[in-house]
Scaffold this active site. Structure first.
Site, PDB file in Angstrom:
ATOM      1  CG  HIS A 141     -11.234   0.724 -24.169  1.00  0.00           C
ATOM      2  ND1 HIS A 141     -10.215  -0.099 -23.753  1.00  0.00           N
ATOM      3  CD2 HIS A 141     -10.780   1.350 -25.288  1.00  0.00           C
ATOM      4  CE1 HIS A 141      -9.195   0.006 -24.584  1.00  0.00           C
ATOM      5  NE2 HIS A 141      -9.498   0.879 -25.523  1.00  0.00           N
ATOM      6  CB  CYS A 142     -10.586   0.596 -18.181  1.00  0.00           C
ATOM      7  SG  CYS A 142     -11.953  -0.447 -17.615  1.00  0.00           S
ATOM      8  CG  MET A 143      -6.699  -3.133 -18.015  1.00  0.00           C
ATOM      9  SD  MET A 143      -5.675  -3.626 -19.410  1.00  0.00           S
ATOM     10  CE  MET A 143      -5.788  -5.412 -19.301  1.00  0.00           C
TER      11      MET A 143
END
Length: 515
Positions: A28-30
């Site tokens: 996952h990212c932001m």
């Protein structure tokens, strides 16, 4: 209860992406849950986009589900746990069910119907996104995307340390809790002092090398002992070259390692390859890359300062107005190493608050669309559902769900971004220079990360003023110039009265911009 909610979201997503056997990796990212899939034909896109927690989906090198900041960090561990549990149980029946789902219920093509609804704008947005993706699949832009993948995992640490640094600065200025200030300084600065090591680790991982070797080579840059090295009559400084030097050093290490893997006998590989990789890459880093990357890093910092101090308003207008077109072209990812370099040098990036004005223009434009189309309940529902995220800096549903498919509102939204950027840039030129201590957040979510030379009060006031200018200009430009008479005649109709149209609502219209 929150854990149950996050687990329920993960459990709802899992079967819609083909089940655990269809998943090869999870990250996952932001804002996005990024899933690598074996077979994308097993994904039930429309059902997935209809989930309440899902803000949109992006089909890129990984399948990306937009959940929003905060939520994605809580849902991802639950999703990984569910995948692991299902694989441990090794139940073949669910996998077979998922494998046959697309055959029994293929995704139908959208049937045209009178009027323009949020769903039809979503189709336009999808077509635009696919066309943009095809244009951006060039070697250079794919390289930029891989560079962005190096820095995205670092964003949570940058945000956390940035907020602590801001809190520490406030305590220092107020003279409060003097015994705690040194501890907070150590906590906030520890990561930044070693960020080159993390960049080297991620670079090697992204480009197919051994991550720890990339980190080992990059660690040379921040080792205090480099100050004792005399290279061509000049003494090195610890940290010289920064993240750009670490990136270059790790890329070189990957190439050296791959060269060794092909030529060193297997019996000696475990000894020779790591040694040659670190030795060769380390020497080149010390006697070449640190000087070169140091010069580039210094030039970036000097140029950014000069740009905003001499041509602040004009620079802000150009940056704020053109940022979203840069996103459309896939060139925005080149800014991530620049942001990180500025944070490493000065403690904050002066560019991010200006670029955040582009999102303010989008919000203002969306509000104008809402008021200009009072009869189109479908679009108004989409806008109402996407605006809260837009205020917090997640503008993707507004871009691909509203402004870009409509055409003219996208341009007028960029005008709003340009006006907000010019406002912030002008105050930089007048001496109220400030920036963000981390990258990732935007909109209202950027307030806790602001820092600058003029004090927190002036910094917050200028940034809030920029947002207000962006909102108002985006609204006015869209309200008065965002629609032709033909567009209003076509769009300002109550499409919900057509039973065939159903209630498209917000789900299908939320097509985000790929990161």
């Amino acid at each position: 209860m929150p854990t149950d909610k996050n687990r329920a979201t993960a459990a709802a997503i899992l079967p819609l992406v083909g089940g655990p056997d269809n998943i090869t990796s999870v990250a996952h990212c932001m804002t996005r849950l990024r899933i690598a899939l074996r077979d994308r034909s097993l994904v039930r896109h429309e059902e997935l986009k209809a989930l309440p927690a899902v803000l949109g989906v992006v089909e890129d090198d990984t399948y990306q589900i937009v959940l929003g900041p905060g939520t994605v960090a809580r849902v991802t561990p639950e999703f990984e746990a569910l995948v692991a549990e299902a694989r441990t149980q090794a139940a073949p029946v669910p996998a077979a069910a998922h494998a046959t789902a697309p055959a029994t219920a293929p995704e139908p093509a959208a049937a045209p119907h009178p009027g323009v609804t949020a769903a039809e704008l979503a189709d336009r947005g999808t077509a635009l996104k696919d066309a943009r993706k095809a244009r951006n699949a060039t070697p250079f832009k794919l390289f930029l995307r891989r560079v962005a993948n190096i820095f995205v995992p670092l964003i949570p640490a940058l945000i956390g340390c940035g907020i602590i640094a801001g809190l520490n600065g406030m305590l220092t200025n107020l003279g409060w809790l003097p015994a705690l200030v040194p501890a907070l300084a150590a906590i906030s600065s520890g990561f930044m002092s070693l960020i080159a090591v993390f960049v080297g680790h991620n670079t090697a991982k992204e480009f197919g090398g051994t991550p720890v070797l990339g980190g080992a080579v990059a660690a040379i840059i921040v080792f205090p002992g480099v100050a004792k090295i005399d290279a061509f009559g000049q003494h090195l400084s610890p940290g010289q070259g920064g993240v750009l030097g670490a990136l270059a050093a790790a890329l070189l290490a990957v190439q050296v390692e791959k060269w060794c893997r092909k030529r060193v006998p297997e019996a000696l590989d475990v000894l020779v390859t790591p040694t040659l990789t670190v030795l060769v890459s380390g020497l080149v880093t010390l006697f070449g890359l640190m000087f070169l990357a140091g010069s580039v890093s210094t030039a970036i910092g000097t140029s950014a300062t000069w740009l905003l101090s001499t041509g602040g308003a004009l620079a802000g207008l150009v940056l704020g107005g053109l940022f979203l077109p840069l996103v459309m072209l896939g060139l925005h990812q080149a800014l991530i190493p620049i942001h990180t370099t500025l944070i490493e040098q000065t403690g904050y990036t002066v560019l991010l608050p200006i670029l955040a004005m582009a999102g303010a223009g989008q919000v203002g434009a969306a509000i104008a669309v809402y008021f200009r189309l009072p009869r189109n309940r479908s679009l108004r529902t989409t806008i109402k559902s996407a605006l809260p995220a837009g205020f917090l800096g997640v503008g993707e549903p507004l871009i691909y769900g509203i402004s870009l498919p409509l055409g003219r509102p996208f341009v007028t939204a960029c005008v709003g971004g340009a006006a907000g950027g010019a406002f912030v840039g002008l105050f930089n030129q007048l001496g109220v220079g400030f920036g963000s201590t981390a990258i990732g957040p935007s909109g209202w979510a950027l307030f806790p990360l602001l820092d600058g030379r003029a004090g927190m009060g002036a910094t917050v006031a200028v940034y809030a003023g920029g947002l207000a200018v962006g909102y108002l200009t985006g609204f006015a430009a869209t309200y008065f110039f965002g629609f032709t008479r033909q567009m209003l005649a076509e769009l300002d109709t109550d499409t919900d009265t057509d039973p065939a149209a159903g209630t498209p609502a917000a789900g299908p219209a939320k097509q985000p911009v790929p990161a």
